[in-house]
Write a protein that holds these residues in place. Structure first.
Motif, mmCIF file in Angstrom:
data_model
loop_
_atom_site.group_PDB
_atom_site.id
_atom_site.type_symbol
_atom_site.label_atom_id
_atom_site.label_comp_id
_atom_site.label_asym_id
_atom_site.label_seq_id
_atom_site.Cartn_x
_atom_site.Cartn_y
_atom_site.Cartn_z
ATOM 1 N N UNK A 27 10.806 -6.380 0.191
ATOM 2 C CA UNK A 27 10.767 -5.037 -0.182
ATOM 3 C C UNK A 27 9.972 -3.937 0.757
ATOM 4 N N UNK A 28 10.817 -3.808 1.759
ATOM 5 C CA UNK A 28 10.073 -3.122 3.109
ATOM 6 C C UNK A 28 9.691 -1.478 2.171
ATOM 7 N N UNK A 29 10.572 -0.993 1.937
ATOM 8 C CA UNK A 29 10.156 0.566 1.637
ATOM 9 C C UNK A 29 8.647 0.487 0.594
ATOM 10 N N UNK A 30 8.737 -0.462 -0.445
ATOM 11 C CA UNK A 30 7.522 -0.393 -1.075
ATOM 12 C C UNK A 30 6.317 -0.817 -0.383
ATOM 13 N N UNK A 31 6.561 -1.848 0.542
ATOM 14 C CA UNK A 31 5.375 -2.206 1.218
ATOM 15 C C UNK A 31 5.007 -1.093 2.282
ATOM 16 N N UNK A 32 6.043 -0.469 2.721
ATOM 17 C CA UNK A 32 5.510 0.531 3.866
ATOM 18 C C UNK A 32 4.658 1.574 3.124
ATOM 19 N N UNK A 33 5.204 2.046 1.824
ATOM 20 C CA UNK A 33 4.403 3.161 1.383
ATOM 21 C C UNK A 33 2.843 2.764 0.962
ATOM 22 N N UNK A 34 2.829 1.225 0.491
ATOM 23 C CA UNK A 34 1.410 0.839 0.251
ATOM 24 C C UNK A 34 0.701 0.553 1.707
ATOM 25 N N UNK A 35 1.441 0.625 2.592
ATOM 26 C CA UNK A 35 0.700 0.227 4.111
ATOM 27 C C UNK A 35 0.261 1.614 4.592
ATOM 28 N N UNK A 36 1.035 2.732 4.181
ATOM 29 C CA UNK A 36 0.452 4.037 4.664
ATOM 30 C C UNK A 36 -0.979 4.321 3.939
ATOM 31 N N UNK A 37 -0.923 4.173 2.765
ATOM 32 C CA UNK A 37 -2.268 4.348 2.155
ATOM 33 C C UNK A 37 -3.351 3.372 2.463
ATOM 34 N N UNK A 38 -2.753 2.362 2.647
ATOM 35 C CA UNK A 38 -4.156 1.169 3.245
ATOM 36 C C UNK A 38 -4.587 1.643 4.531
ATOM 37 N N UNK A 39 -3.708 1.886 5.485
ATOM 38 C CA UNK A 39 -4.321 1.924 6.777
ATOM 39 C C UNK A 39 -5.178 3.343 6.942
ATOM 40 N N UNK A 40 -4.712 4.306 6.002
ATOM 41 C CA UNK A 40 -5.431 5.705 6.059
ATOM 42 C C UNK A 40 -6.781 5.456 5.552
ATOM 43 N N UNK A 41 -7.148 4.156 4.942
ATOM 44 C CA UNK A 41 -8.739 4.000 4.597
ATOM 45 C C UNK A 41 -9.248 3.380 5.648
ATOM 46 N N UNK A 42 -10.348 3.718 6.419
ATOM 47 C CA UNK A 42 -11.004 3.176 7.453
ATOM 48 C C UNK A 42 -11.162 1.881 7.365
ATOM 49 N N UNK A 43 -12.004 1.512 6.051
ATOM 50 C CA UNK A 43 -12.820 0.409 5.654
ATOM 51 C C UNK A 43 -11.675 -0.795 6.011
ATOM 52 N N UNK A 44 -10.374 -0.501 5.652
ATOM 53 C CA UNK A 44 -9.680 -1.801 5.685
ATOM 54 C C UNK A 44 -9.342 -2.177 7.145
ATOM 55 N N UNK A 45 -9.775 -1.545 7.962
ATOM 56 C CA UNK A 45 -9.550 -1.831 9.107
ATOM 57 C C UNK A 45 -10.974 -2.619 9.892
ATOM 58 N N UNK A 46 -11.942 -2.731 9.137
ATOM 59 C CA UNK A 46 -13.309 -3.168 9.498
ATOM 60 C C UNK A 46 -13.134 -4.657 9.284
ATOM 61 N N UNK A 47 -14.138 -5.369 9.858
ATOM 62 C CA UNK A 47 -14.243 -6.697 9.614
ATOM 63 C C UNK A 47 -14.608 -7.021 8.152
ATOM 64 N N UNK A 48 -14.322 -8.035 7.724
ATOM 65 C CA UNK A 48 -14.351 -8.186 6.053
ATOM 66 C C UNK A 48 -15.128 -9.415 5.771
#
Ligand SMILES: Cc1ncc(COP(=O)(O)O)c(C=O)c1O
Length: 416
Positions: free
Chosen positions: A79-100
């Motif tokens: 489901x590339x289109x659906x995943x791409x749209x979620x990914x755009x929103x996910x990557x826009x949140x800095x916290x998701x790029x931090x250690x977890x």
């Protein structure tokens, strides 16, 4: 200087033959570090072997090759289109790029726990695919020479993990109802004391069979009585095509369960999950800390959002319908083309048709098939002790429907 075989003593130090100018320090109590040979690998690494299937997949990439070999999902259904749209929103949140957190993102644990029955998010650890789950369980459960019960045949990736930690594999027959638990019971009563029993309860890889419910219950009774851990690896459970509903018996202290999103979303995301009792999950989290700190946060968030999206249920229906059609077509083509010389298992789900060709060595046949531009996996690749040279696994997931007939006719040509 030349490389010698001896260690210490005389003129050879750590495998290196010394020349005169190197010998000044010879009288010193601590010899200088003069090694020129490469350091020795650990026994575990030296004993490890590449997966026969991964090696075979290199052939499958040859131009024009029709592959029934790998257990890969059909990339055209990601489901590339659906995943791409979620990914755009996910990557826009800095916290998701931090250690977890090592056990996983709270939202991913909550979403993934819905793939289990009666499991709370606290009892779920997010892993980098179920393969990492298997490795983590082996690390915390198995010492050298511990016994693991496996099916014969069984999933090669699991056999590899258990073999790499020096476990002794105890094979149990797999028949049309899965692992023959009565055979296991006989061995247990005769003194077998395994640490773990590994199984793929639904649409087994490679045989496609399901473990009958009464056998699941029997196995649980045996685990409790003899004190071993059941490792339930269930990556194909959502891919059912006939009137079968995967069984979901609830958790118990002797059970650890693995789930994966590789077959339903995309394997490149590498998101799986372990659910189990705390006595097992706590050491697993410690082992994962030293292995990779945590699974990719962005992947986790992507999967959590995807599983909860309204389109996800339709996506699963689409997969079931497309794979179910391909399964039926491949079974029809093979039984029509090979006739009575083949015994086929028609899987009710998953990705594999398992077949026996009496009197044919499928490894030798594969060599001729490769020349004809088609490949599959010979049964011997999945064997623990049994002679499976007449068996083979055929995956129908990636080959386009219009190419399946051509794949079977190329295999037929290679038969003669
Ligand atoms: C039975 C079984 N377990 C585990 C895996 C690994 O899956 P994952 O991509 O989740 O690591 C596979 C992959 O083919 C599999 O067939």
């Amino acid at each position: 200087m030349s490389v010698g075989r001896g260690i210490g003593g005389g003129r050879t130090v750590v495998g290196v033959q010394l020349e005169a100018h190197m010998l000044h320090g010879e009288e010193m109590s601590t010899p200088p570090i003069l090694a020129r040979s490469l350091p020795r690998l650990s026994d575990r690494a030296a004993a490890s072997q590449s997966s026969a299937i991964r090696d075979l997949l290199d052939h499958a990439k040859r131009p024009g090759m029709l592959s029934l070999a790998g257990g890969l999902p059909d990339a055209s259904m990601f489901p590339t289109a659906e995943l791409a749209s979620i990914a755009t929103a996910t990557l826009a949140q800095v916290d998701h790029l931090q250690y977890g957190a090592t056990a996983g993102e709270p939202q991913a644990r909550a979403a993934l726990c819905e793939l289990f029955q009666d499991v709370a998010p606290e009892n779920v650890v997010v892993t980098s695919g179920s393969q990492q789950g298997l490795d983590l369980i082996a690390r915390v459960m198995l010492d050298h020479n511990d016994t693991v019960v496996v099916g014969d045949p069984d999933y090669l990736g699991a056999l590899q993990v258990f073999r790499s930690c020096g476990a002794a594999l105890h094979p149990v027959t797999i028949d049309d109802d899965g692992l023959v638990t009565s055979e296991l019971e006989t061995a247990l009563r005769a003194g077998l004391r395994p640490k773990c029993c590994y199984l793929v309860p639904h649409f087994h890889n490679p045989t496609g069979v399901n473990l009958a419910v009464e056998r699941q219950i029997h196995l649980r009774q045996l685990a409790e009585e003899f004190g071993f851990l059941i490792i339930e690896d269930d990556p194909y459970r959502e891919l059912y095509y006939d009137d079968v509903t995967p069984t979901t018996l609830g958790p118990m202290p002797w059970l650890v369960q693995l789930r994966s999103t590789s077959k339903t979303l995309a394997p490149g995301l590498r998101i799986g999950a372990i659910a189990g009792p705390r006595w097992l999950l706590d050491p697993i989290v410690r082992a994962k800390q030293s292995m990779d700190l945590h699974t990719s946060r962005t992947g986790q968030v992507l999967v959590a959002e995807a599983i909860r999206s309204p389109w996800y249920a339709h996506h699963l229906d689409d997969l079931r319908s497309a794979y179910g059609d391909k399964r039926s077509l491949l079974v029809d083509l093979m039984s029509t083309s090979f006739g009575p010389s083949v015994e086929l298992t028609t899987p009710a789900g998953g990705m594999f048709v398992w077949a026996r060709f009496r009197g044919i060595d499928t490894s030798a046949w594969l060599v001729r098939c490769l020349d004809n531009g088609v490949c599959f996996v010979p049964g011997a690749a999945f064997a623990v002790e049994r002679d499976l040279s007449e068996f083979a696994r055929f995956s129908f997931s990636t080959t386009a429907t219009c190419e399946l007939a051509e794949a079977v006719s190329r295999m037929m040509l290679a038969m003669s």
